[in-house]
Design a protein around this motif. Structure first.
Motif, PDB file in Angstrom:
ATOM      1  N   GLU A  13     -19.578  -0.677 -16.793  1.00  0.00           N
ATOM      2  CA  GLU A  13     -20.757   0.251 -16.861  1.00  0.00           C
ATOM      3  C   GLU A  13     -22.266  -0.369 -16.793  1.00  0.00           C
ATOM      4  O   GLU A  13     -22.960   0.413 -16.611  1.00  0.00           O
ATOM      5  CB  GLU A  13     -20.621   1.339 -17.585  1.00  0.00           C
ATOM      6  CG  GLU A  13     -20.555   1.012 -19.056  1.00  0.00           C
ATOM      7  CD  GLU A  13     -19.535   0.114 -19.856  1.00  0.00           C
ATOM      8  OE1 GLU A  13     -19.469  -0.326 -20.938  1.00  0.00           O
ATOM      9  OE2 GLU A  13     -18.332   0.088 -19.201  1.00  0.00           O
ATOM     10  N   ALA A  14     -22.405  -1.696 -17.349  1.00  0.00           N
ATOM     11  CA  ALA A  14     -23.663  -2.227 -17.555  1.00  0.00           C
ATOM     12  C   ALA A  14     -24.150  -2.729 -16.046  1.00  0.00           C
ATOM     13  O   ALA A  14     -23.490  -2.938 -15.067  1.00  0.00           O
ATOM     14  CB  ALA A  14     -23.369  -3.624 -18.105  1.00  0.00           C
ATOM     15  N   LYS A  15     -25.455  -2.680 -16.122  1.00  0.00           N
ATOM     16  CA  LYS A  15     -26.324  -2.820 -14.849  1.00  0.00           C
ATOM     17  C   LYS A  15     -26.555  -4.110 -14.855  1.00  0.00           C
ATOM     18  O   LYS A  15     -27.246  -4.503 -15.724  1.00  0.00           O
ATOM     19  CB  LYS A  15     -27.364  -1.854 -14.529  1.00  0.00           C
ATOM     20  CG  LYS A  15     -27.148  -0.221 -14.718  1.00  0.00           C
ATOM     21  CD  LYS A  15     -26.288   0.042 -13.273  1.00  0.00           C
ATOM     22  CE  LYS A  15     -26.085   1.777 -13.559  1.00  0.00           C
ATOM     23  NZ  LYS A  15     -24.660   2.052 -12.671  1.00  0.00           N
ATOM     24  N   ALA A  16     -26.662  -5.062 -13.700  1.00  0.00           N
ATOM     25  CA  ALA A  16     -27.054  -6.339 -13.613  1.00  0.00           C
ATOM     26  C   ALA A  16     -28.403  -6.664 -13.839  1.00  0.00           C
ATOM     27  O   ALA A  16     -28.903  -7.369 -14.413  1.00  0.00           O
ATOM     28  CB  ALA A  16     -26.496  -6.814 -12.199  1.00  0.00           C
ATOM     29  N   SER A  20     -30.459  -8.414 -16.436  1.00  0.00           N
ATOM     30  CA  SER A  20     -31.590  -9.864 -16.145  1.00  0.00           C
ATOM     31  C   SER A  20     -32.663  -9.364 -16.946  1.00  0.00           C
ATOM     32  O   SER A  20     -33.302 -10.379 -17.521  1.00  0.00           O
ATOM     33  CB  SER A  20     -31.652  -9.598 -14.674  1.00  0.00           C
ATOM     34  OG  SER A  20     -32.825 -10.513 -14.220  1.00  0.00           O
ATOM     35  N   SER A  21     -33.114  -8.361 -17.057  1.00  0.00           N
ATOM     36  CA  SER A  21     -34.391  -7.714 -17.765  1.00  0.00           C
ATOM     37  C   SER A  21     -34.146  -8.096 -19.294  1.00  0.00           C
ATOM     38  O   SER A  21     -35.183  -8.508 -19.850  1.00  0.00           O
ATOM     39  CB  SER A  21     -34.823  -6.390 -17.619  1.00  0.00           C
ATOM     40  OG  SER A  21     -35.836  -5.993 -18.440  1.00  0.00           O
ATOM     41  N   ALA A  22     -33.083  -7.918 -19.927  1.00  0.00           N
ATOM     42  CA  ALA A  22     -32.803  -8.118 -21.142  1.00  0.00           C
ATOM     43  C   ALA A  22     -32.875  -9.523 -21.378  1.00  0.00           C
ATOM     44  O   ALA A  22     -33.270  -9.982 -22.486  1.00  0.00           O
ATOM     45  CB  ALA A  22     -31.622  -7.295 -21.817  1.00  0.00           C
ATOM     46  N   GLU A  83     -33.223  -9.313 -33.436  1.00  0.00           N
ATOM     47  CA  GLU A  83     -32.172  -8.511 -33.506  1.00  0.00           C
ATOM     48  C   GLU A  83     -32.296  -7.492 -32.453  1.00  0.00           C
ATOM     49  O   GLU A  83     -31.202  -7.483 -31.809  1.00  0.00           O
ATOM     50  CB  GLU A  83     -31.961  -7.810 -34.839  1.00  0.00           C
ATOM     51  CG  GLU A  83     -31.614  -8.676 -36.229  1.00  0.00           C
ATOM     52  CD  GLU A  83     -31.591  -7.837 -37.468  1.00  0.00           C
ATOM     53  OE1 GLU A  83     -31.490  -6.682 -37.326  1.00  0.00           O
ATOM     54  OE2 GLU A  83     -31.446  -8.714 -38.428  1.00  0.00           O
ATOM     55  N   LYS A  84     -33.320  -7.089 -31.903  1.00  0.00           N
ATOM     56  CA  LYS A  84     -33.381  -6.051 -31.078  1.00  0.00           C
ATOM     57  C   LYS A  84     -33.117  -6.952 -29.836  1.00  0.00           C
ATOM     58  O   LYS A  84     -32.431  -6.116 -28.849  1.00  0.00           O
ATOM     59  CB  LYS A  84     -34.788  -5.418 -30.867  1.00  0.00           C
ATOM     60  CG  LYS A  84     -34.636  -4.330 -29.827  1.00  0.00           C
ATOM     61  CD  LYS A  84     -36.186  -3.611 -29.680  1.00  0.00           C
ATOM     62  CE  LYS A  84     -37.125  -4.816 -28.875  1.00  0.00           C
ATOM     63  NZ  LYS A  84     -38.291  -4.360 -28.662  1.00  0.00           N
ATOM     64  N   LEU A  85     -33.533  -7.643 -29.595  1.00  0.00           N
ATOM     65  CA  LEU A  85     -33.712  -8.771 -28.313  1.00  0.00           C
ATOM     66  C   LEU A  85     -32.252  -9.067 -28.030  1.00  0.00           C
ATOM     67  O   LEU A  85     -31.487  -8.993 -27.006  1.00  0.00           O
ATOM     68  CB  LEU A  85     -34.728  -9.558 -28.293  1.00  0.00           C
ATOM     69  CG  LEU A  85     -36.281  -9.260 -28.267  1.00  0.00           C
ATOM     70  CD1 LEU A  85     -36.762 -10.803 -28.537  1.00  0.00           C
ATOM     71  CD2 LEU A  85     -36.185  -8.850 -26.699  1.00  0.00           C
ATOM     72  N   TYR A  86     -31.598  -9.488 -29.164  1.00  0.00           N
ATOM     73  CA  TYR A  86     -30.279  -9.992 -28.913  1.00  0.00           C
ATOM     74  C   TYR A  86     -29.324  -8.791 -28.751  1.00  0.00           C
ATOM     75  O   TYR A  86     -28.418  -8.970 -27.715  1.00  0.00           O
ATOM     76  CB  TYR A  86     -29.887 -10.793 -30.122  1.00  0.00           C
ATOM     77  CG  TYR A  86     -28.329 -11.151 -30.351  1.00  0.00           C
ATOM     78  CD1 TYR A  86     -27.813 -12.088 -29.641  1.00  0.00           C
ATOM     79  CD2 TYR A  86     -27.372 -10.393 -30.869  1.00  0.00           C
ATOM     80  CE1 TYR A  86     -26.471 -12.325 -29.520  1.00  0.00           C
ATOM     81  CE2 TYR A  86     -26.055 -10.602 -31.020  1.00  0.00           C
ATOM     82  CZ  TYR A  86     -25.605 -11.749 -30.122  1.00  0.00           C
ATOM     83  OH  TYR A  86     -24.286 -12.039 -30.367  1.00  0.00           O
ATOM     84  N   ASN A  88     -29.950  -6.002 -27.180  1.00  0.00           N
ATOM     85  CA  ASN A  88     -30.054  -5.592 -25.793  1.00  0.00           C
ATOM     86  C   ASN A  88     -29.272  -6.456 -24.780  1.00  0.00           C
ATOM     87  O   ASN A  88     -28.763  -5.855 -23.654  1.00  0.00           O
ATOM     88  CB  ASN A  88     -31.733  -5.555 -25.579  1.00  0.00           C
ATOM     89  CG  ASN A  88     -32.342  -4.605 -26.236  1.00  0.00           C
ATOM     90  OD1 ASN A  88     -31.799  -3.493 -26.850  1.00  0.00           O
ATOM     91  ND2 ASN A  88     -33.734  -4.805 -26.228  1.00  0.00           N
ATOM     92  N   VAL A  89     -28.979  -7.629 -25.019  1.00  0.00           N
ATOM     93  CA  VAL A  89     -28.465  -8.564 -24.198  1.00  0.00           C
ATOM     94  C   VAL A  89     -26.871  -8.353 -24.530  1.00  0.00           C
ATOM     95  O   VAL A  89     -25.875  -8.127 -23.740  1.00  0.00           O
ATOM     96  CB  VAL A  89     -28.713 -10.080 -24.304  1.00  0.00           C
ATOM     97  CG1 VAL A  89     -27.832 -11.012 -23.570  1.00  0.00           C
ATOM     98  CG2 VAL A  89     -30.128 -10.338 -23.785  1.00  0.00           C
ATOM     99  N   SER A  90     -26.630  -8.492 -25.800  1.00  0.00           N
ATOM    100  CA  SER A  90     -25.192  -8.461 -26.113  1.00  0.00           C
ATOM    101  C   SER A  90     -24.506  -7.139 -25.955  1.00  0.00           C
ATOM    102  O   SER A  90     -23.211  -7.009 -25.502  1.00  0.00           O
ATOM    103  CB  SER A  90     -25.182  -8.854 -27.833  1.00  0.00           C
ATOM    104  OG  SER A  90     -24.040  -8.377 -28.316  1.00  0.00           O
ATOM    105  N   ALA A  91     -25.083  -6.153 -25.965  1.00  0.00           N
ATOM    106  CA  ALA A  91     -24.600  -4.646 -25.701  1.00  0.00           C
ATOM    107  C   ALA A  91     -23.788  -4.737 -24.188  1.00  0.00           C
ATOM    108  O   ALA A  91     -23.022  -3.960 -23.901  1.00  0.00           O
ATOM    109  CB  ALA A  91     -25.577  -3.706 -26.009  1.00  0.00           C
ATOM    110  N   LEU A  92     -24.394  -5.420 -23.375  1.00  0.00           N
ATOM    111  CA  LEU A  92     -24.007  -5.296 -21.945  1.00  0.00           C
ATOM    112  C   LEU A  92     -22.993  -6.287 -21.683  1.00  0.00           C
ATOM    113  O   LEU A  92     -22.380  -6.273 -20.617  1.00  0.00           O
ATOM    114  CB  LEU A  92     -25.422  -5.828 -20.970  1.00  0.00           C
ATOM    115  CG  LEU A  92     -26.409  -4.926 -21.312  1.00  0.00           C
ATOM    116  CD1 LEU A  92     -27.614  -5.287 -20.580  1.00  0.00           C
ATOM    117  CD2 LEU A  92     -25.972  -3.105 -20.935  1.00  0.00           C
TER     118      LEU A  92
END
Length: 116
Positions: A13-16, A20-22, A83-86, A88-92
């Motif tokens: 369900e993740a958008k590429a 990329s933005s994260a 923590e937020k930046l990580y 945002n990537v990790s969740a996808l």
């Protein structure tokens, strides 16, 4: 130079473009902190790859092992921004593999071989 490779598949369900933005925000932050030299995000083209290849390749450049160690120290800081930046990537990310590479032969090895 050392290259840290991250081979990544996203959740279905993740958008590429969101991924990329994260990644851009996270890597830009690390570059601003001067704990990475550079980075690039690559995506498999035309599904042309073996089954063991992931959809994305994140390549992170480090000047040396000291800079890599500094990056890991920054990532280990108890800081809301990191923590937020990580997150945002990790969740996808559904699946990932990692590897640390260096140019070969590296300058040190070439210099030693020249002496022999």
């Amino acid at each position: 130079m050392n290259l840290y490779h991250c081979y990544i598949d996203l959740h279905h369900e993740a958008k590429a473009l969101a991924f990329s933005s994260a990644v851009d925000q996270w890597m830009s932050y690390l570059k601003e902190r001067k704990v990475i030299k550079g980075w690039r995000l690559l995506r498999r083209k035309l599904n042309l790859a073996s089954d063991s290849c992931r959809d994305f390749l994140l390549e992170i450049e480090f000047e040396n092992m000291t800079q890599l160690d500094q990056a890991f120290r920054v990532l280990g800081e108890k800081d809301e921004e990191i923590e937020k930046l990580y997150a945002n990537v990790s969740a996808l990310v559904a699946r990932s593999d990692f590897g640390l590479y260096r140019p070969f032969p590296d300058p040190e090895r070439a210099e030693r071989m020249a002496l022999i």
